[in-house]
Design a protein around this motif. Structure first.
Motif, PDB file in Angstrom:
ATOM      1  N   MET A 174       0.833  -1.210   0.000  1.00 49.77           N
ATOM      2  CA  MET A 174       0.000   0.000   0.000  1.00 49.77           C
ATOM      3  C   MET A 174       0.863   1.253   0.000  1.00 49.77           C
ATOM      4  N   VAL A 175       1.894   1.266   0.849  1.00 52.88           N
ATOM      5  CA  VAL A 175       2.755   2.445   0.963  1.00 52.88           C
ATOM      6  C   VAL A 175       3.592   2.647  -0.296  1.00 52.88           C
ATOM      7  N   ALA A 176       4.149   1.571  -0.824  1.00 55.78           N
ATOM      8  CA  ALA A 176       5.060   1.682  -1.964  1.00 55.78           C
ATOM      9  C   ALA A 176       4.340   1.911  -3.291  1.00 55.78           C
ATOM     10  N   LEU A 177       3.191   1.289  -3.480  1.00 52.81           N
ATOM     11  CA  LEU A 177       2.530   1.356  -4.789  1.00 52.81           C
ATOM     12  C   LEU A 177       1.521   2.497  -4.931  1.00 52.81           C
ATOM     13  N   HIS A 178       1.048   3.049  -3.822  1.00 51.48           N
ATOM     14  CA  HIS A 178       0.087   4.158  -3.906  1.00 51.48           C
ATOM     15  C   HIS A 178       0.640   5.334  -4.725  1.00 51.48           C
ATOM     16  N   PRO A 179       1.888   5.759  -4.482  1.00 56.09           N
ATOM     17  CA  PRO A 179       2.421   6.865  -5.293  1.00 56.09           C
ATOM     18  C   PRO A 179       2.539   6.517  -6.784  1.00 56.09           C
ATOM     19  N   VAL A 180       2.785   5.261  -7.078  1.00 59.35           N
ATOM     20  CA  VAL A 180       2.882   4.835  -8.485  1.00 59.35           C
ATOM     21  C   VAL A 180       1.529   5.025  -9.162  1.00 59.35           C
ATOM     22  N   TRP A 181       0.462   4.585  -8.497  1.00 55.18           N
ATOM     23  CA  TRP A 181      -0.886   4.774  -9.049  1.00 55.18           C
ATOM     24  C   TRP A 181      -1.207   6.254  -9.207  1.00 55.18           C
ATOM     25  N   THR A 182      -0.853   7.047  -8.202  1.00 50.37           N
ATOM     26  CA  THR A 182      -1.142   8.484  -8.251  1.00 50.37           C
ATOM     27  C   THR A 182      -0.469   9.115  -9.464  1.00 50.37           C
ATOM     28  N   LEU A 183       0.794   8.804  -9.658  1.00 52.27           N
ATOM     29  CA  LEU A 183       1.519   9.353 -10.816  1.00 52.27           C
ATOM     30  C   LEU A 183       0.935   8.856 -12.133  1.00 52.27           C
ATOM     31  N   ALA A 184       0.665   7.575 -12.208  1.00 55.81           N
ATOM     32  CA  ALA A 184       0.142   6.999 -13.449  1.00 55.81           C
ATOM     33  C   ALA A 184      -1.235   7.558 -13.787  1.00 55.81           C
ATOM     34  N   LEU A 185      -2.111   7.652 -12.804  1.00 51.22           N
ATOM     35  CA  LEU A 185      -3.454   8.168 -13.068  1.00 51.22           C
ATOM     36  C   LEU A 185      -3.434   9.662 -13.380  1.00 51.22           C
ATOM     37  N   ASP A 186      -2.539  10.404 -12.745  1.00 50.65           N
ATOM     38  CA  ASP A 186      -2.369  11.818 -13.102  1.00 50.65           C
ATOM     39  C   ASP A 186      -1.891  11.943 -14.545  1.00 50.65           C
ATOM     40  N   ALA A 187      -0.975  11.087 -14.932  1.00 55.30           N
ATOM     41  CA  ALA A 187      -0.394  11.147 -16.275  1.00 55.30           C
ATOM     42  C   ALA A 187      -1.434  10.877 -17.362  1.00 55.30           C
ATOM     43  N   VAL A 188      -2.412  10.032 -17.073  1.00 49.75           N
ATOM     44  CA  VAL A 188      -3.428   9.716 -18.081  1.00 49.75           C
ATOM     45  C   VAL A 188      -4.699  10.545 -17.899  1.00 49.75           C
ATOM     46  N   GLY A 189      -4.647  11.508 -16.973  1.00 50.12           N
ATOM     47  CA  GLY A 189      -5.787  12.399 -16.779  1.00 50.12           C
ATOM     48  C   GLY A 189      -6.954  11.792 -16.017  1.00 50.12           C
ATOM     49  N   ALA A 190      -6.679  10.820 -15.153  1.00 55.57           N
ATOM     50  CA  ALA A 190      -7.760  10.180 -14.401  1.00 55.57           C
ATOM     51  C   ALA A 190      -7.468  10.130 -12.902  1.00 55.57           C
ATOM     52  N   PRO A 191      -7.023  11.246 -12.313  1.00 60.25           N
ATOM     53  CA  PRO A 191      -6.701  11.205 -10.882  1.00 60.25           C
ATOM     54  C   PRO A 191      -7.927  10.961 -10.000  1.00 60.25           C
TER      55      PRO A 191
END
Length: 147
Positions: A41-58
Motif C-alpha cells: 500500500m505504501v510503496a505502490l500508492h504513489p505509483v498509481w497516483t503518478l500513473a493516473l495523473d499522467a493519463v488524466g484520471a486522478p
C-alpha cells in the motif's frame, strides 16, 4: 576407501520429508503477509497516483469503488511477490489474492445502497481481509504451517 559420488540414479536425500505443522509458523506467515500488504500500500500508492495523473484520471483514486480496488491490488501485488519468495505455488497465491478483493466486493453492495459510507467501506474491507486470509490459509494448513 572413498565415498561414492552421487549420480542421478542415487538420490542424496529422501524425495519427500514430511514437515511438522506449526501454529507458530502459520502465525508468522500470516503476519509476514500482513506486513507485505502494508508495504504494498505504501510503496505502490504513489505509483498509481503518478500513473493516473499522467493519463488524466486522478479522480479514480478518490472514487470509493476504484480506490478500494486499487488498494486491494497494491496489497495483492506485494503479498503475492512475498508468497513467491516463500516458495508458494500460484494456486494458493490466487486464493490469497481473492481474499484481498472479496471483502471489498461484498461491501460494495451496502455502499451502493447507502447503508455504509466510504470510511466504513475502507475500515471493514481491511478488517474483513484478515479472516478471509485466515480462511484461505486454513484451506491448506500444510502450505502455511510447514514453511
Amino acid at each position: 576407501m572413498s565415498t561414492p559420488t552421487p549420480t542421478r540414479d542415487t538420490p542424496t536425500a529422501p524425495a519427500h520429508v514430511p514437515h511438522r505443522l506449526s501454529a507458530r509458523r502459520f502465525t508468522r506467515h500470516f503476519l509476514e503477509m500482513v506486513v507485505a500488504m502494508a508495504v504494498g500500500m505504501v510503496a505502490l500508492h504513489p505509483v498509481w497516483t503518478l500513473a493516473l495523473d499522467a493519463v488524466g484520471a486522478p479522480w479514480l483514486m478518490s472514487n470509493p469503488y476504484t480506490g478500494a480496488l486499487v488498494m486491494a491490488t497494491d496489497m495483492t501485488v506485494a503479498m503475492s511477490a512475498w508468497m513467491r519468495v516463500r516458495g508458494h505455488r500460484w494456486r494458493p497465491i490466487a486464493e490469497m489474492g481473492a481474499a484481498m478483493y472479496l471483502p471489498f466486493l461484498v461491501l460494495f453492495v451496502p455502499l451502493a445502497l447507502g447503508l455504509i459510507g466510504e470510511g466504513a467501506l475502507l475500515l471493514w474491507g481491511h478488517v474483513l481481509m484478515l479472516p478471509a486470509m485466515a480462511a484461505a490459509m486454513l484451506l491448506r494448513p500444510a502450505e502455511y504451517a510447514s514453511c
